[in-house]
Enzyme design. Structure first.
Site, PDB file in Angstrom:
ATOM      1  N   HIS A  23       0.853  -1.191   0.000  1.00  0.00           N
ATOM      2  CA  HIS A  23       0.000   0.000   0.000  1.00  0.00           C
ATOM      3  C   HIS A  23       0.892   1.245   0.000  1.00  0.00           C
ATOM      4  O   HIS A  23       1.921   1.265   0.666  1.00  0.00           O
ATOM      5  CB  HIS A  23      -0.918  -0.018   1.226  1.00  0.00           C
ATOM      6  CG  HIS A  23      -2.013   0.996   1.128  1.00  0.00           C
ATOM      7  ND1 HIS A  23      -1.790   2.342   1.326  1.00  0.00           N
ATOM      8  CD2 HIS A  23      -3.325   0.863   0.817  1.00  0.00           C
ATOM      9  CE1 HIS A  23      -2.936   2.984   1.152  1.00  0.00           C
ATOM     10  NE2 HIS A  23      -3.882   2.121   0.844  1.00  0.00           N
TER      11      HIS A  23
ATOM     12  N   GLU B 130      -3.853   1.697  -7.125  1.00  0.00           N
ATOM     13  CA  GLU B 130      -4.308   2.779  -6.252  1.00  0.00           C
ATOM     14  C   GLU B 130      -3.426   4.005  -6.455  1.00  0.00           C
ATOM     15  O   GLU B 130      -2.386   4.140  -5.799  1.00  0.00           O
ATOM     16  CB  GLU B 130      -4.221   2.344  -4.784  1.00  0.00           C
ATOM     17  CG  GLU B 130      -5.128   1.195  -4.423  1.00  0.00           C
ATOM     18  CD  GLU B 130      -5.531   1.271  -2.958  1.00  0.00           C
ATOM     19  OE1 GLU B 130      -6.736   1.253  -2.701  1.00  0.00           O
ATOM     20  OE2 GLU B 130      -4.652   1.390  -2.091  1.00  0.00           O
TER      21      GLU B 130
ATOM     22  N   GLY C 273      -8.056   8.795  -0.384  1.00  0.00           N
ATOM     23  CA  GLY C 273      -8.576   9.650   0.686  1.00  0.00           C
ATOM     24  C   GLY C 273      -8.832  11.084   0.271  1.00  0.00           C
ATOM     25  O   GLY C 273      -9.022  11.958   1.116  1.00  0.00           O
TER      26      GLY C 273
ATOM     27  N   SER D 208     -10.688   6.595  -3.227  1.00  0.00           N
ATOM     28  CA  SER D 208     -11.926   7.394  -3.166  1.00  0.00           C
ATOM     29  C   SER D 208     -13.113   6.705  -3.817  1.00  0.00           C
ATOM     30  O   SER D 208     -13.933   7.353  -4.479  1.00  0.00           O
ATOM     31  CB  SER D 208     -11.696   8.786  -3.772  1.00  0.00           C
ATOM     32  OG  SER D 208     -10.771   9.506  -2.982  1.00  0.00           O
TER      33      SER D 208
HETATM   34  P1  PGA Z   1      -9.883   5.550   0.264  1.00  0.00           P
HETATM   35  O1  PGA Z   1      -8.624   4.597   0.548  1.00  0.00           O
HETATM   36  O2  PGA Z   1     -10.997   4.698  -0.206  1.00  0.00           O
HETATM   37  O3  PGA Z   1     -10.165   6.192   1.611  1.00  0.00           O
HETATM   38  O4  PGA Z   1      -9.456   6.538  -0.757  1.00  0.00           O
HETATM   39  C1  PGA Z   1      -8.330   3.546  -0.316  1.00  0.00           C
HETATM   40  C2  PGA Z   1      -7.076   2.856   0.140  1.00  0.00           C
HETATM   41  O5  PGA Z   1      -6.124   3.538   0.553  1.00  0.00           O
HETATM   42  O6  PGA Z   1      -6.988   1.612   0.112  1.00  0.00           O
END
Ligand code: PGA
Length: 218
Positions: free
Chosen positions: A95, A144, A150, A180
């Site tokens: 991540h 991602e 976020g 998001s």
């Molecule tokens: P988010 O995070 O949905 O809050 O954007 C996704 C993630 O970091 O796995």
């Protein structure tokens, strides 16, 4: 079959984790159970608690958000793949928050994947862009982009598909999008044949919102 993955990150205390799972399992999954694989990734201490609560729901699995780079030994505070064996079914690796805040290099991440493989724990391997190398033997790839995590600004479906094609994944490797994803935009990703699921942070913290996203797969 779509993968719907909850990443709670460093949120929730014991009471909140119990409340979340107690509410979640009351929802109606009868029309969804052959269509989704739900994977909930809570902080480590809540994994056994959640696992016990979902024993009668074979389409709900529990994962960890990380795993140690070490096999075993004098590494105070580490949680190894060996420790997780039989407890977690999946583990997130790579991540961007781990790469950024904990300086996890590709060498470290590749080692983690090896340890997980030895213990038969499936890896959900996150990449930020096509520059990030992908190790062999991961169960799925989660794209991602950092700008989308976020922020409320998800990537466009066109770009998510473009990244998939550029990665040249084998047809057996599920391709997940994260960043998001909410109940308002999840259908764009989940109803697209090219995308095998979503990885959800913020919107997974409330069981109702998470269920609304899962329901799109009905
Ligand atoms: P988010 O995070 O949905 O809050 O954007 C996704 C993630 O970091 O796995």
């Amino acid at each position: 079959m779509k993968y719907i993955i909850a990443n709670w990150k460093a949120h929730k205390n014991l009471n909140q984790a119990q409340e979340w799972i107690t509410e979640f399992v009351t929802y109606d999954f009868s029309h969804l159970k052959h269509k989704v694989q739900i994977i909930i990734c809570p902080p480590f201490p809540f994994i056994p608690l959640l696992k016990e609560k979902v024993l009668n729901f074979p389409f709900i699995k529990i994962g960890s958000q990380d795993v140690s780079v070490y096999y075993e030994g004098a590494y105070t505070g580490e949680v190894t793949a060996r420790t997780l064996a039989g407890i977690a079914d999946y583990s997130i690796v790579g991540h961007s928050e781990r790469r950024q805040h904990f300086n996890e290099s590709e060498a470290i991440l590749f080692n983690k994947v090896q340890h997980l493989k030895q213990q038969n724990i499936k890896t959900i391997y996150c990449i930020r862009n096509i520059e990030d190398k992908v190790p062999e033997s991961v169960a799925m790839i989660a794209y991602e982009p950092v700008f989308a995590i976020g922020t409320g600004e998800s990537d466009s479906i066109e770009n998510v598909i473009k990244v998939k094609h550029e990665l040249k994944l084998s047809s057996h490797t599920p391709y997940i999008y994260g960043g998001s994803v909410t109940e308002d935009n999840a259908s764009i990703f989940l109803l697209n044949m090219e995308i095998d699921g979503v990885l959800i942070g913020g919107a997974s913290l409330e069981p109702k919102r998470f269920y609304q996203i899962i329901s799109i797969c009905a």
